[in-house]
Write a protein that holds these residues in place. Structure first.
Motif, PDB file in Angstrom:
ATOM      1  N   THR A  43       5.056   0.940 -15.745  1.00 33.67           N
ATOM      2  CA  THR A  43       4.558   0.650 -14.403  1.00 33.67           C
ATOM      3  C   THR A  43       4.380   1.966 -13.660  1.00 33.67           C
ATOM      4  O   THR A  43       5.009   2.971 -13.989  1.00 33.67           O
ATOM      5  N   LYS A  44       3.506   1.956 -12.646  1.00 30.75           N
ATOM      6  CA  LYS A  44       3.274   3.131 -11.818  1.00 30.75           C
ATOM      7  C   LYS A  44       3.558   2.776 -10.375  1.00 30.75           C
ATOM      8  O   LYS A  44       3.180   1.705  -9.910  1.00 30.75           O
ATOM      9  N   VAL A  45       4.203   3.691  -9.673  1.00 30.85           N
ATOM     10  CA  VAL A  45       4.459   3.503  -8.249  1.00 30.85           C
ATOM     11  C   VAL A  45       3.199   3.890  -7.494  1.00 30.85           C
ATOM     12  O   VAL A  45       2.724   5.023  -7.591  1.00 30.85           O
ATOM     13  N   ASP A  46       2.648   2.921  -6.747  1.00 30.50           N
ATOM     14  CA  ASP A  46       1.451   3.156  -5.937  1.00 30.50           C
ATOM     15  C   ASP A  46       1.809   3.745  -4.576  1.00 30.50           C
ATOM     16  O   ASP A  46       1.164   4.668  -4.102  1.00 30.50           O
ATOM     17  N   LEU A  47       2.832   3.178  -3.952  1.00 31.31           N
ATOM     18  CA  LEU A  47       3.187   3.520  -2.580  1.00 31.31           C
ATOM     19  C   LEU A  47       4.662   3.239  -2.362  1.00 31.31           C
ATOM     20  O   LEU A  47       5.195   2.250  -2.867  1.00 31.31           O
ATOM     21  N   THR A  48       5.323   4.115  -1.612  1.00 26.40           N
ATOM     22  CA  THR A  48       6.711   3.909  -1.202  1.00 26.40           C
ATOM     23  C   THR A  48       6.814   4.175   0.286  1.00 26.40           C
ATOM     24  O   THR A  48       6.312   5.181   0.774  1.00 26.40           O
ATOM     25  N   MET A  49       7.461   3.253   0.999  1.00 29.68           N
ATOM     26  CA  MET A  49       7.762   3.431   2.420  1.00 29.68           C
ATOM     27  C   MET A  49       9.273   3.332   2.572  1.00 29.68           C
ATOM     28  O   MET A  49       9.887   2.444   1.996  1.00 29.68           O
ATOM     29  N   LYS A  50       9.840   4.257   3.364  1.00 29.70           N
ATOM     30  CA  LYS A  50      11.298   4.270   3.556  1.00 29.70           C
ATOM     31  C   LYS A  50      11.624   4.442   5.027  1.00 29.70           C
ATOM     32  O   LYS A  50      11.003   5.260   5.698  1.00 29.70           O
ATOM     33  N   THR A  51      12.635   3.712   5.479  1.00 31.39           N
ATOM     34  CA  THR A  51      13.276   4.061   6.737  1.00 31.39           C
ATOM     35  C   THR A  51      14.507   4.866   6.378  1.00 31.39           C
ATOM     36  O   THR A  51      15.126   4.659   5.332  1.00 31.39           O
ATOM     37  N   ALA A 107      11.313   8.126   9.103  1.00 30.61           N
ATOM     38  CA  ALA A 107      10.597   7.372   8.075  1.00 30.61           C
ATOM     39  C   ALA A 107       9.890   8.333   7.136  1.00 30.61           C
ATOM     40  O   ALA A 107       9.598   9.476   7.490  1.00 30.61           O
ATOM     41  N   GLU A 108       9.617   7.825   5.938  1.00 38.13           N
ATOM     42  CA  GLU A 108       8.923   8.613   4.920  1.00 38.13           C
ATOM     43  C   GLU A 108       7.976   7.690   4.159  1.00 38.13           C
ATOM     44  O   GLU A 108       8.307   6.535   3.895  1.00 38.13           O
ATOM     45  N   VAL A 109       6.810   8.219   3.797  1.00 32.62           N
ATOM     46  CA  VAL A 109       5.823   7.485   3.019  1.00 32.62           C
ATOM     47  C   VAL A 109       5.334   8.408   1.911  1.00 32.62           C
ATOM     48  O   VAL A 109       5.044   9.580   2.160  1.00 32.62           O
ATOM     49  N   SER A 110       5.251   7.884   0.702  1.00 34.18           N
ATOM     50  CA  SER A 110       4.659   8.646  -0.400  1.00 34.18           C
ATOM     51  C   SER A 110       3.666   7.746  -1.125  1.00 34.18           C
ATOM     52  O   SER A 110       3.821   6.525  -1.154  1.00 34.18           O
ATOM     53  N   ILE A 111       2.620   8.381  -1.678  1.00 34.13           N
ATOM     54  CA  ILE A 111       1.526   7.630  -2.284  1.00 34.13           C
ATOM     55  C   ILE A 111       1.119   8.290  -3.593  1.00 34.13           C
ATOM     56  O   ILE A 111       1.297   9.505  -3.763  1.00 34.13           O
ATOM     57  N   ASP A 112       0.595   7.506  -4.504  1.00 36.90           N
ATOM     58  CA  ASP A 112       0.115   8.018  -5.783  1.00 36.90           C
ATOM     59  C   ASP A 112      -1.219   8.719  -5.553  1.00 36.90           C
ATOM     60  O   ASP A 112      -2.239   8.080  -5.315  1.00 36.90           O
ATOM     61  N   ARG A 113      -1.198  10.055  -5.604  1.00 39.33           N
ATOM     62  CA  ARG A 113      -2.410  10.824  -5.329  1.00 39.33           C
ATOM     63  C   ARG A 113      -3.435  10.736  -6.458  1.00 39.33           C
ATOM     64  O   ARG A 113      -4.580  11.150  -6.295  1.00 39.33           O
ATOM     65  N   ALA A 114      -3.071  10.180  -7.597  1.00 39.49           N
ATOM     66  CA  ALA A 114      -4.052   9.955  -8.653  1.00 39.49           C
ATOM     67  C   ALA A 114      -4.974   8.789  -8.287  1.00 39.49           C
ATOM     68  O   ALA A 114      -6.105   8.723  -8.761  1.00 39.49           O
ATOM     69  N   ARG A 115      -4.492   7.892  -7.425  1.00 40.96           N
ATOM     70  CA  ARG A 115      -5.272   6.702  -7.047  1.00 40.96           C
ATOM     71  C   ARG A 115      -5.729   6.711  -5.593  1.00 40.96           C
ATOM     72  O   ARG A 115      -6.694   6.035  -5.248  1.00 40.96           O
ATOM     73  N   TYR A 116      -5.012   7.417  -4.733  1.00 40.10           N
ATOM     74  CA  TYR A 116      -5.287   7.356  -3.300  1.00 40.10           C
ATOM     75  C   TYR A 116      -5.412   8.762  -2.718  1.00 40.10           C
ATOM     76  O   TYR A 116      -4.812   9.706  -3.219  1.00 40.10           O
ATOM     77  N   SER A 117      -6.145   8.859  -1.625  1.00 46.84           N
ATOM     78  CA  SER A 117      -6.377  10.160  -0.989  1.00 46.84           C
ATOM     79  C   SER A 117      -5.246  10.519  -0.033  1.00 46.84           C
ATOM     80  O   SER A 117      -4.443   9.663   0.360  1.00 46.84           O
ATOM     81  N   GLN A 118      -5.228  11.786   0.356  1.00 52.62           N
ATOM     82  CA  GLN A 118      -4.274  12.227   1.378  1.00 52.62           C
ATOM     83  C   GLN A 118      -4.569  11.513   2.698  1.00 52.62           C
ATOM     84  O   GLN A 118      -3.653  11.183   3.444  1.00 52.62           O
ATOM     85  N   GLU A 119      -5.830  11.232   2.971  1.00 49.72           N
ATOM     86  CA  GLU A 119      -6.192  10.472   4.171  1.00 49.72           C
ATOM     87  C   GLU A 119      -5.601   9.065   4.120  1.00 49.72           C
ATOM     88  O   GLU A 119      -5.122   8.549   5.128  1.00 49.72           O
ATOM     89  N   ASP A 120      -5.620   8.425   2.940  1.00 50.39           N
ATOM     90  CA  ASP A 120      -4.977   7.115   2.782  1.00 50.39           C
ATOM     91  C   ASP A 120      -3.499   7.207   3.128  1.00 50.39           C
ATOM     92  O   ASP A 120      -2.947   6.331   3.797  1.00 50.39           O
TER      93      ASP A 120
END
Length: 134
Positions: A43-51, A107-120
């Protein structure tokens, strides 16, 4: 999630799961979206949001110092760009953004840059905020 609204998500995310954990007396509530399994079963992590909640999170700089240690980054090498995320002061790196809300809350957010842009990433992070700040 943990008193935060999620107003913006990128298209094509996988299934969400919630986690709670603590590190160095700081509590994390995390939602992770994963895609998969692929043909090999991964599996691949697409997005993570944390408080992030803890007494040692006093301001943006203590948050940055805490997350530098948490993510095991070299402070001289971690290329962070200061910016506003919604109405909050924060930092962004490639695929990752974090921001200070108030003493003890961030808060922190991280995204899979292989699938999504920095703007996303930045649009998604701006849509992740305390529920009472709409």
């Amino acid at each position: 999630m943990d008193g935060f609204a999620i107003d913006q998500l990128p298209a094509g995310l996988g299934s969400p799961s919630d986690f709670e954990y603590e590190w160095e007396d700081v509590a994390f509530h995390s939602r992770v979206w994963e895609t998969g399994p692929d043909p090999e079963g991964a599996t691949k992590v697409d997005l993570t949001m944390k408080t992030i909640r803890g007494e040692q999170v006093i301001d943006l700089e203590t948050l940055r110092e805490f997350l530098t240690e948490y993510h095991e980054k070299d402070p001289a090498e971690w290329k962070l760009t200061p910016l506003r995320i919604g109405t909050y002061g924060g930092y962004a790196a490639d695929g990752q953004a974090f921001f200070f809300v108030s003493p003890g809350v961030a808060a922190e957010v991280s995204i899979d840059r292989a699938r999504y842009s920095q703007e996303d990433l930045l649009t998604t992070a701006a849509g992740f905020h305390p529920e009472d700040s709409v």
